[in-house]
Design a protein around this motif. Structure first.
Motif, PDB file in Angstrom:
ATOM      1  N   ARG A   6       0.822  -1.198   0.000  1.00  0.00           N
ATOM      2  CA  ARG A   6       0.000   0.000   0.000  1.00  0.00           C
ATOM      3  C   ARG A   6       0.860   1.253   0.000  1.00  0.00           C
ATOM      4  O   ARG A   6       0.363   2.349  -0.149  1.00  0.00           O
ATOM      5  N   VAL A   7       2.146   1.068   0.204  1.00  0.00           N
ATOM      6  CA  VAL A   7       3.017   2.240   0.215  1.00  0.00           C
ATOM      7  C   VAL A   7       3.040   2.869  -1.159  1.00  0.00           C
ATOM      8  O   VAL A   7       3.328   2.215  -2.148  1.00  0.00           O
TER       9      VAL A   7
ATOM     10  N   ASP B 127      -2.196   9.033   2.917  1.00  0.00           N
ATOM     11  CA  ASP B 127      -1.864   7.611   3.017  1.00  0.00           C
ATOM     12  C   ASP B 127      -0.397   7.462   3.367  1.00  0.00           C
ATOM     13  O   ASP B 127       0.450   8.145   2.795  1.00  0.00           O
ATOM     14  N   GLY B 129       2.867   4.609   4.696  1.00  0.00           N
ATOM     15  CA  GLY B 129       3.331   3.245   4.891  1.00  0.00           C
ATOM     16  C   GLY B 129       4.817   3.251   5.158  1.00  0.00           C
ATOM     17  O   GLY B 129       5.487   4.265   4.947  1.00  0.00           O
ATOM     18  N   ASP B 142       1.669   9.836   0.725  1.00  0.00           N
ATOM     19  CA  ASP B 142       1.118  10.630  -0.360  1.00  0.00           C
ATOM     20  C   ASP B 142      -0.193  11.257   0.093  1.00  0.00           C
ATOM     21  O   ASP B 142      -0.723  10.909   1.145  1.00  0.00           O
ATOM     22  N   TYR B 368      -1.266   3.241   6.838  1.00  0.00           N
ATOM     23  CA  TYR B 368      -2.503   3.890   7.265  1.00  0.00           C
ATOM     24  C   TYR B 368      -3.115   4.684   6.130  1.00  0.00           C
ATOM     25  O   TYR B 368      -2.443   5.039   5.161  1.00  0.00           O
ATOM     26  N   GLN B 369      -4.385   4.913   6.283  1.00  0.00           N
ATOM     27  CA  GLN B 369      -5.106   5.841   5.415  1.00  0.00           C
ATOM     28  C   GLN B 369      -5.831   6.786   6.355  1.00  0.00           C
ATOM     29  O   GLN B 369      -6.756   6.373   7.061  1.00  0.00           O
TER      30      GLN B 369
END
Lengths: 191, 392
Positions: A6-7, B127, B129, B142, B368-369
């Motif tokens: 998800r990065v 978002d 990570g 981002d 995370y979001q």
């Protein structure tokens, strides 16, 4: 190295999911849109494209590199087959066919020819329409078209041959003027 | 003499020009729709194309691994003594607390808050990570932003910033400096091949925007349903009525080939808590969610953007994994939703490492979001930030 997929790494040259998806969409959205228009009319085409690429995003890893377009069209096809707003779709497609005929009639050179062929196509079944247009309108090879339909190439050739015969018959019927009724858009064969 | 064109040739010549118009939706917009609409990331596993999968529970990921034991239902009985107004000795009242009482309390607190208003709902998504590389950890972030108009005649503004990386902690920054403060850090390519790199920057940069009208006016997060702003405004504030309405939305999903049951679909309605709804509507959603057998309040936490929140596990037998390709290794993570204790809005969706392995420590935030604090009702005009370039 541990990587959370998800990065986001967009714009870095990495083939991350965002970039792969963007490339996929940029490359094929017009083709998927064209297919959707031919199957559901332009009123619903945007929705079909959107749904198709949402599935593509979720299944990004499943899309074969060598057959991305057939995969996408198959998703779109299944969406439509699974009852995608059937009533609206029928209306939208009928409107689309009427528009094609109007545009063809205004096309000047070859107008009559185009109207004849489109009238004949409109008289065919949904299945025949799809088989015929996958290769002629959407530019797929026979192998790709077979992939979209989920059948073997041999089966595709048989079905294509039969559909072609029915198209020719419908064209002949239209040309001889035996059927001068307004175009049938429900997919039934001409009487 | 030329060959007489056969039926196929003639059909090819009659090809309508309208097939070539293409979608009006740009790749960037579609990506925004996809990442919000399918909870952020592609799903894994071989599957036949074309069959829509179940509506994703909020932001699930590649692989589902059973992580959660069935919830123990330990009844804790509390005796609550109350005083009547005449100060007479009160009878003892046996009050077993409801499961997830914190959520019911939250609903009680927020339902009478004033509803906000504005011509636009601004949704800011951040978002993040972690990337482990070269002996230090990087946080890759981002950002994207959508201004959704209440009136579909007004334009929709979307803005996206390119992702960037920064050392996750002071210790990581020291290691990064010791490594020569590289301006770009090596990322990992999913194919295992040599790939590009991520720029190191304090914040996401290189903004691109689009500004265009969307006559359909469908809210970009489609995880629960395809809502117009009017649809969202019409969601009931009474839990039973809300369930009934949600059942109708589930039926739409189901008719499209999703196989998830209504009960399995309901946890995904937590995503409504990040949409333009009134506090009373949010309260109803929270009450519905609190009543689900799979819902469990984890406790008070600080979310990845430093805000206090209520962490909630919406359960299910699924967790998701973080993995590396070379060698292929997987790490189970726990998935949590963090709610704002003041407004009931969703603050963020967070995945935590479920065990210490692969360079991660149990409990560490893996990705995370988050919804930016700027999210909410605002007024026109919807205009891009200075320096943001027009995208396709």
């Amino acid at each position: 190295m541990l990587y959370d997929r998800r990065v986001p790494t967009e714009g870095t040259g990495l083939l991350n999911p965002h970039e792969r998806f963007t490339a996929l969409y940029t490359t094929y959205q017009a083709r998927v849109y064209g297919y959707a228009v031919s199957r559901a009319g332009h009123r619903l085409a945007e929705d079909v494209v959107s749904e198709t690429f949402l599935v593509a995003w979720r299944r990004l890893d499943d899309i074969p590199d060598h057959a991305q377009l057939p995969w996408l069209l198959r998703v779109a096809r299944n969406l439509l087959r699974d009852g995608f707003r059937q009533a609206a779709r029928r209306e939208s497609l009928e409107a689309e066919l009427r528009t094609w005929l109007e545009e063809a009639a205004d096309a000047g050179e070859h107008a009559t020819e185009r109207v004849t062929v489109l009238r004949a196509l409109a008289a065919l079944s949904e299945a025949d329409k799809e088989i015929l247009t996958l290769t002629t309108w959407h530019g797929l090879s026979t192998a790709e078209a077979a992939e979209v339909l989920g059948c073997t190439r041999a089966a595709f050739f048989v079905r294509l041959h039969r559909a072609r015969r029915r198209l020719q018959a419908a064209i002949d019927t239209t040309e001889t003027g035996t059927s001068r009724k307004s175009v049938t858009v429900s997919g039934r064969k001409p009487r | 003499m030329s060959r007489k064109p056969d039926a196929m040739d003639r059909l090819a010549m009659a090809r309508p020009a309208s097939l070539d118009r293409g979608s009006r939706v740009s790749a960037a917009d579609m990506l925004v729709t996809a990442t919000t609409g399918s909870a952020g990331e592609p799903s894994p596993g071989p599957s036949r194309p074309g069959r829509l999968r179940p509506a994703a529970a909020p932001a699930r990921s590649r692989r589902w691994t059973p992580l959660w034991a069935p919830l123990a239902t330990t009844a804790i009985v509390v005796l609550v003594f109350t005083l009547v107004t005449n100060l007479a000795p009160a009878p003892a009242v046996l009050t077993p607390p409801r499961a997830n009482q914190e959520l019911f309390d939250l609903a009680d607190r927020i339902e009478r808050l004033p509803a906000g208003g504005g011509a636009y709902w601004r949704e800011v998504a951040v978002d993040g990570g972690h990337l482990f590389s070269g002996g230090y950890t990087l946080l890759v972030v981002d950002r994207r932003e959508t201004w959704q108009p209440r009136d579909p005649a007004d334009p929709v503004l979307t803005q996206r910033w390119r992702g960037s990386a920064r050392p996750a902690t002071a210790a990581d920054e020291r290691r990064w400096r010791a490594a020569g403060s590289p301006a770009r850090v090596k990322g990992h390519c999913e194919t295992g091949e040599s790939c590009g790199s991520v720029p190191v920057a304090a914040a996401p940069e290189d903004c691109r925007y689009t500004l265009r009208t969307d006559p359909a006016g469908i809210y970009p997060d489609r995880t629960v349903g395809e809502f117009t702003m009017a649809d969202l405004a019409a969601l009931p504030t009474e839990p039973a009525e809300l369930r009934k309405r949600l059942r109708a939305y589930h039926a739409i999903w189901y008719s499209r080939g999703f196989t998830r049951s209504f009960e399995e679909f309901l946890p995904s309605t937590v995503n409504l808590l990040g949409m333009p709804l009134s506090p009373a509507q949010r309260a109803a959603i929270i009450r519905v969610l609190a009543g689900l057998p799979t819902t469990k309040v984890v406790g008070a936490v600080t979310d990845p953007l430093g805000r206090r929140g209520i962490s909630v596990d919406f359960g299910g037998p699924e967790g998701f994994v973080v993995y590396s390709e070379k060698p292929r290794e997987e790490l189970p993570v726990r998935y949590r939703q963090i709610l704002d204790p003041e407004t009931g809005e969703k603050l963020s969706s967070v995945s935590y490492a479920a065990r210490t392995a692969l360079g991660a420590t149990e409990g560490q935030i893996m990705a995370y979001q988050a919804r930016g604090s700027e999210s909410g009702w605002t007024g026109p005009p919807a205009s891009p930030v200075k320096g943001c370039e027009k995208g396709r």
